[in-house]
Scaffold this motif. Structure first.
Motif, short mmCIF file in Angstrom:
data_model
loop_
_atom_site.label_atom_id
_atom_site.label_comp_id
_atom_site.label_asym_id
_atom_site.label_seq_id
_atom_site.Cartn_x
_atom_site.Cartn_y
_atom_site.Cartn_z
N THR A 81 12.21 -111.53 26.54
CA THR A 81 10.94 -111.21 27.06
C THR A 81 10.29 -109.54 27.92
O THR A 81 11.82 -108.45 27.94
CB THR A 81 10.76 -112.25 28.29
OG1 THR A 81 11.68 -112.07 29.30
CG2 THR A 81 10.91 -113.70 27.63
N VAL A 82 9.66 -109.07 28.49
CA VAL A 82 9.13 -107.87 29.29
C VAL A 82 9.77 -107.91 29.66
O VAL A 82 10.14 -106.76 30.22
CB VAL A 82 7.96 -107.72 28.88
CG1 VAL A 82 7.14 -106.14 28.68
CG2 VAL A 82 7.04 -107.86 27.07
N TRP A 102 6.12 -102.33 27.76
CA TRP A 102 4.90 -102.84 27.50
C TRP A 102 4.47 -101.90 26.06
O TRP A 102 4.14 -102.13 24.79
CB TRP A 102 3.68 -103.86 27.63
CG TRP A 102 3.02 -103.84 26.28
CD1 TRP A 102 1.66 -104.13 26.47
CD2 TRP A 102 2.98 -104.57 25.14
NE1 TRP A 102 1.13 -104.67 25.39
CE2 TRP A 102 1.55 -104.68 24.87
CE3 TRP A 102 3.85 -106.10 24.93
CZ2 TRP A 102 1.51 -105.85 23.95
CZ3 TRP A 102 3.69 -106.75 24.00
CH2 TRP A 102 2.48 -106.49 22.99
N ARG A 103 3.98 -100.09 26.65
CA ARG A 103 3.25 -99.64 26.07
C ARG A 103 4.11 -98.88 25.23
O ARG A 103 4.04 -98.44 24.36
CB ARG A 103 2.73 -98.00 27.80
CG ARG A 103 1.89 -99.15 27.98
CD ARG A 103 1.22 -98.14 29.02
NE ARG A 103 -0.05 -98.82 29.23
CZ ARG A 103 -0.58 -98.34 30.92
NH1 ARG A 103 0.44 -97.55 31.61
NH2 ARG A 103 -1.49 -99.13 30.77
N VAL A 105 7.19 -100.03 24.19
CA VAL A 105 7.23 -101.09 22.46
C VAL A 105 6.31 -101.10 21.26
O VAL A 105 6.02 -100.73 20.41
CB VAL A 105 7.59 -102.73 23.14
CG1 VAL A 105 7.92 -103.64 22.18
CG2 VAL A 105 8.71 -102.11 23.70
N ARG A 106 5.00 -100.94 21.89
CA ARG A 106 3.67 -101.25 21.29
C ARG A 106 3.42 -99.13 20.57
O ARG A 106 2.84 -99.91 19.03
CB ARG A 106 2.22 -101.94 22.19
CG ARG A 106 1.06 -101.76 21.45
CD ARG A 106 1.45 -102.70 21.24
NE ARG A 106 0.21 -102.84 20.16
CZ ARG A 106 -0.79 -104.52 19.44
NH1 ARG A 106 1.08 -104.85 19.14
NH2 ARG A 106 -1.44 -104.34 19.06
N GLY A 109 4.63 -99.66 17.14
CA GLY A 109 4.21 -100.39 16.04
C GLY A 109 4.91 -101.93 16.25
O GLY A 109 5.14 -102.46 15.46
N MET A 110 5.76 -102.22 17.35
CA MET A 110 6.89 -103.24 17.57
C MET A 110 5.91 -104.42 18.65
O MET A 110 4.58 -103.50 19.45
CB MET A 110 7.75 -103.55 17.61
CG MET A 110 8.96 -102.56 17.58
SD MET A 110 10.48 -101.63 17.72
CE MET A 110 10.96 -103.18 17.50
N SER A 111 6.67 -105.49 18.83
CA SER A 111 5.58 -106.61 19.38
C SER A 111 6.73 -107.65 19.93
O SER A 111 7.48 -108.38 19.78
CB SER A 111 4.20 -107.26 19.41
OG SER A 111 4.47 -108.11 18.15
N PHE A 112 6.20 -108.28 21.74
CA PHE A 112 7.00 -109.26 21.29
C PHE A 112 6.48 -111.13 21.65
O PHE A 112 5.46 -110.77 21.68
CB PHE A 112 7.30 -109.35 23.50
CG PHE A 112 7.71 -107.99 23.78
CD1 PHE A 112 9.34 -108.51 24.12
CD2 PHE A 112 7.56 -107.26 24.41
CE1 PHE A 112 9.47 -107.39 24.37
CE2 PHE A 112 8.23 -105.70 24.90
CZ PHE A 112 9.10 -106.11 25.01
N LYS A 113 7.64 -110.93 20.69
CA LYS A 113 6.88 -112.70 20.08
C LYS A 113 6.79 -113.79 20.56
O LYS A 113 7.98 -114.15 21.57
CB LYS A 113 7.47 -113.02 18.29
CG LYS A 113 6.92 -111.47 17.59
CD LYS A 113 5.61 -112.02 17.26
CE LYS A 113 5.08 -110.56 16.62
NZ LYS A 113 3.72 -110.72 15.68
N LYS A 114 5.95 -114.61 20.86
CA LYS A 114 6.07 -115.57 21.81
C LYS A 114 7.47 -116.39 20.71
O LYS A 114 7.55 -116.08 19.88
CB LYS A 114 5.38 -117.11 21.37
CG LYS A 114 4.56 -115.73 22.55
CD LYS A 114 3.17 -117.47 22.94
CE LYS A 114 2.00 -116.76 24.36
NZ LYS A 114 0.84 -117.91 24.11
#
Length: 140
Positions: A81-82, A102-103, A105-106, A109-114
């Motif tokens: 997680t972040v 978060w910025r 990683v974003r 082009g990636m993201s944190f998935k639930k």
């Protein structure tokens, strides 16, 4: 965005306060807030000028030097997680906040998935009906 007061006004207000007048008196005289008079006089004492600091512009990302570490860790542990990432960076001596991570990683082009374990609550009609306590315990 509001424009800063002119440097001329700032210098005159700060000079009047440095000359011995009170901040309230100077603020009323020049029709500015007392807080502005205090801040400008403090800035004159510390830096030698009451000029405004630059506004706007682009701020570089603070995690840019640690980009490889963050991305490597994200690839190695995709379920992280972040907040866990922030804690790991703190263990490496890197002070940051969740928004900065978060910025970064974003921007890649990636993201944190639930996690898949977490399911959103569905509609009531989709859930099974719960039986009453009497039916479960077998009492009449």
């Amino acid at each position: 965005m509001a424009k800063p007061y002119s440097d001329d006004l700032r210098e005159r207000v700060a000079a009047a306060v440095a000359g011995g007048r009170s901040c309230r008196e100077v603020a009323a005289l020049f029709d500015v807030s007392v807080a502005s008079a205090v801040k400008w006089s403090q800035r004159l004492r510390t830096t030698g000028t009451a000029a405004a600091k630059p506004m706007g512009g682009h701020r570089k990302r603070l995690l840019a030097p640690h980009r490889a570490l963050v991305l490597e860790r994200l690839v190695a542990t995709p379920e992280i997680t972040v907040r866990e990432m922030v804690a790991e960076l703190a263990a490496h001596g890197i002070e940051t906040c969740p928004v900065s991570v978060w910025r970064l990683v974003r921007a890649e082009g990636m993201s944190f998935k639930k996690k898949s374990v977490r399911h959103r609550a569905g509609q009531a009609r989709d859930r099974q009906k719960k039986s009453t306590v009497e039916e479960v315990s077998g009492s009449p």
